[in-house]
Scaffold this active site. Structure first.
Site, PDB file in Angstrom:
ATOM      1  N   ASP A 186       0.895  -1.215   0.041  1.00  0.00           N
ATOM      2  CA  ASP A 186       0.166  -0.152  -0.046  1.00  0.00           C
ATOM      3  C   ASP A 186       0.603   1.207   0.068  1.00  0.00           C
ATOM      4  O   ASP A 186       1.886   1.475   1.042  1.00  0.00           O
ATOM      5  CB  ASP A 186      -0.928   0.080   1.334  1.00  0.00           C
ATOM      6  CG  ASP A 186      -1.885   1.104   1.246  1.00  0.00           C
ATOM      7  OD1 ASP A 186      -1.953   2.071   0.393  1.00  0.00           O
ATOM      8  OD2 ASP A 186      -2.742   0.994   2.014  1.00  0.00           O
ATOM      9  N   ASP A 206      -3.226   6.996  -3.958  1.00  0.00           N
ATOM     10  CA  ASP A 206      -3.363   6.184  -2.918  1.00  0.00           C
ATOM     11  C   ASP A 206      -3.841   4.784  -3.245  1.00  0.00           C
ATOM     12  O   ASP A 206      -4.870   4.785  -3.824  1.00  0.00           O
ATOM     13  CB  ASP A 206      -4.380   6.661  -1.593  1.00  0.00           C
ATOM     14  CG  ASP A 206      -4.375   5.696  -0.491  1.00  0.00           C
ATOM     15  OD1 ASP A 206      -3.532   4.638  -0.581  1.00  0.00           O
ATOM     16  OD2 ASP A 206      -4.882   6.036   0.503  1.00  0.00           O
ATOM     17  N   HIS A 235     -11.915   6.223   1.888  1.00  0.00           N
ATOM     18  CA  HIS A 235     -12.059   7.491   2.523  1.00  0.00           C
ATOM     19  C   HIS A 235     -11.825   8.564   1.542  1.00  0.00           C
ATOM     20  O   HIS A 235     -11.295   8.496   0.423  1.00  0.00           O
ATOM     21  CB  HIS A 235     -10.754   7.559   3.436  1.00  0.00           C
ATOM     22  CG  HIS A 235      -9.371   7.500   2.878  1.00  0.00           C
ATOM     23  ND1 HIS A 235      -8.483   8.110   2.478  1.00  0.00           N
ATOM     24  CD2 HIS A 235      -8.965   6.307   2.864  1.00  0.00           C
ATOM     25  CE1 HIS A 235      -7.147   7.437   1.965  1.00  0.00           C
ATOM     26  NE2 HIS A 235      -7.478   6.417   2.228  1.00  0.00           N
ATOM     27  N   HIS A 262      -7.141  11.586   5.312  1.00  0.00           N
ATOM     28  CA  HIS A 262      -8.421  10.921   5.505  1.00  0.00           C
ATOM     29  C   HIS A 262      -9.302  12.117   5.857  1.00  0.00           C
ATOM     30  O   HIS A 262      -9.245  12.540   6.742  1.00  0.00           O
ATOM     31  CB  HIS A 262      -8.072   9.975   6.652  1.00  0.00           C
ATOM     32  CG  HIS A 262      -7.475   8.802   6.146  1.00  0.00           C
ATOM     33  ND1 HIS A 262      -8.205   7.610   6.339  1.00  0.00           N
ATOM     34  CD2 HIS A 262      -6.103   8.743   6.061  1.00  0.00           C
ATOM     35  CE1 HIS A 262      -7.335   6.745   5.785  1.00  0.00           C
ATOM     36  NE2 HIS A 262      -6.160   7.023   5.757  1.00  0.00           N
ATOM     37  N   GLU A 300     -11.171   0.865  -0.975  1.00  0.00           N
ATOM     38  CA  GLU A 300      -9.869  -0.193  -0.902  1.00  0.00           C
ATOM     39  C   GLU A 300     -10.821  -1.502  -0.004  1.00  0.00           C
ATOM     40  O   GLU A 300     -10.852  -1.247   1.288  1.00  0.00           O
ATOM     41  CB  GLU A 300      -8.903   0.288  -0.046  1.00  0.00           C
ATOM     42  CG  GLU A 300      -9.375   1.215   1.407  1.00  0.00           C
ATOM     43  CD  GLU A 300      -8.263   1.634   2.088  1.00  0.00           C
ATOM     44  OE1 GLU A 300      -7.074   0.988   2.096  1.00  0.00           O
ATOM     45  OE2 GLU A 300      -8.090   2.998   2.398  1.00  0.00           O
ATOM     46  N   GLU A 355      -6.874  -1.460  -3.850  1.00  0.00           N
ATOM     47  CA  GLU A 355      -7.185   0.067  -3.685  1.00  0.00           C
ATOM     48  C   GLU A 355      -6.842   0.772  -4.836  1.00  0.00           C
ATOM     49  O   GLU A 355      -5.807   0.745  -5.590  1.00  0.00           O
ATOM     50  CB  GLU A 355      -6.517   0.600  -2.416  1.00  0.00           C
ATOM     51  CG  GLU A 355      -6.865   1.920  -2.413  1.00  0.00           C
ATOM     52  CD  GLU A 355      -6.135   2.620  -1.099  1.00  0.00           C
ATOM     53  OE1 GLU A 355      -6.491   3.663  -0.415  1.00  0.00           O
ATOM     54  OE2 GLU A 355      -5.047   2.093  -0.651  1.00  0.00           O
TER      55      GLU A 355
END
Length: 296
Positions: free
Chosen positions: A86, A97, A158, A166, A191, A280
Site C-alpha cells: 500500500d 493512494d 476514505h 483521510h 479499498e 485499492e
C-alpha cells in the site's frame, strides 16, 4: 471541482503511485527483505518528483494495515505469505493512494486475493457523481460473499482532500446505511479488504508510522530541529523514521511520541487471525463514471 492544474497534479500523483505499487508488488518474492521493497517504492516516488503521502505499508497475512519496516528490520518474505503493498504519492498535496496484494510462491489463497480485487473493480464499473455511499459498501460485501470470503467491516476507504489523506467521508466495505451521495469534485480512495477470518480488525502493537499531532516547543534543540524537518518534508502526511534523511531519526521520533508531538498508528490485526487481502484505487468523482487516477 478541480481546475486543470490541480487535476494534472492529481493525475501525476496517481500515475506515480500506481507505478510504485507495481514495482513493489513485483519485488515481493521469497527471501526478499521488506525493508528493500519499502525503500525501492519510496525511492521511486521521490525520483518522479513527488512526495510520500505515507510510508509504504507492507502488511503480511493477518496484519491488514499499518506495518512498515524500520531502519534495521531484517524480516523477509516467506513462502505462502499474503502481502499487501500500500503506497501513496503526493504532489502539492494532491494524492494517489493505491494498494495490491501478492501471494508469495503459492496459490493457496488465490480466491481470497482475487476477492478484494474483484470487489474493487466491480465498484469501479458504476461509481460516480450521485452514487449512494452505502451502495458501494453493499456491492463490496455482496461481491466478497459470492467469492466465499468476508469484508472487513471496520476498515474503510476514505475521502481525500489536498494535504488531507483521510478527510470527511468514509467509504464502507459493507452496507452501513449511509445514503449520502458522492458529489462532483470529490476524491475518494476505495479499498476493499477481504478476509477468511471474522471480518473485523483489532489494534495490534504500535507500528513505525507516525504523524504530527500537535506543535509544542521542545527543550532539546536537536529534537526541535527534527520536528521542523519533519513538518517541512512530510507536512500533514504520515511518515516514519526510515523515510527521514536526518541523523538519529528513530531516536527523535520516539522522543516526539513521548512528548505528545507525534502519534503512532497501531498495526491493524484481523480479530481471528484470518488472512487479509486488499486492493485499492483513487477515484476522482467528476461525472457519471469516476476517473481512476491510479491505474497501471
Amino acid at each position: 471541482m478541480l481546475n486543470a492544474e490541480e487535476l494534472s497534479k492529481l493525475r501525476k500523483a496517481g500515475e506515480v503511485a500506481a507505478a510504485a505499487r507495481s514495482l513493489g508488488m513485483d519485488m515481493v518474492k521469497e527471501g526478499v527483505k521488506l525493508y528493500d521493497v519499502a525503500q525501492e517504492v519510496e525511492g521511486y516516488i521521490r525520483s518522479k518528483g513527488c512526495g510520500l503521502a505515507f510510508p509504504c505499508n507492507i502488511s503480511i497475512n493477518e496484519i491488514a494495515a499499518h506495518y512498515t519496516p524500520c531502519v534495521d528490520d531484517k524480516k523477509v518474505f516467506a513462502l505462502g505469505d499474503v502481502v499487501k503493498v500500500d503506497c501513496g504519492a503526493e504532489l502539492d498535496g494532491f494524492v494517489g493512494d493505491t494498494a495490491g496484494t501478492v501471494e508469495v510462491g503459492t496459490k493457496k489463497y488465490r480466491s481470497l486475493v482475487e476477492a478484494s480485487k474483484i470487489a474493487r473493480d466491480t465498484v469501479a464499473e458504476f461509481v460516480g457523481v450521485g452514487t449512494p455511499i452505502n451502495e458501494i459498501g453493499r456491492v463490496v460485501e455482496m461481491s466478497m460473499k459470492q467469492n466465499g470470503v468476508k469484508p472487513i467491516t471496520n476498515l474503510c476507504g476514505h475521502q481525500i482532500k489536498q494535504y488531507n489523506l483521510h478527510a470527511g467521508v468514509s467509504i464502507p466495505n459493507y452496507n452501513d446505511g449511509n445514503t449520502d451521495r458522492l458529489k462532483p469534485g470529490m476524491i475518494v480512495a476505495i479499498e476493499p479488504f477481504a478476509t477468511n477470518g471474522g471480518g473485523t480488525v483489532t489494534n495490534g502493537p504500535p507500528g513505525n508510522i507516525v504523524r504530527i499531532l500537535r506543535e509544542r516547543k521542545l527543550s532539546d534543540p536537536k529534537s526541535q530541529e527534527f520536528f521542523e524537518y519533519a513538518r517541512g518534508e512530510f507536512k500533514s502526511f504520515p511518515f516514519c523514521a526510515r523515510s527521514c534523511d536526518f541523523p538519529d531519526a528513530e531516536k527523535h521520533v520516539k522522543d516526539l511520541i513521548r512528548h505528545g508531538v507525534l502519534m503512532s498508528y497501531g498495526q491493524m490485526i484481523e480479530a481471528r487471525k484470518g488472512i487479509v487481502s486488499q486492493h485499492e484505487h483513487t477515484f476522482y468523482i467528476a461525472g457519471e463514471r469516476a476517473e481512476i487516477t491510479t491505474l497501471p
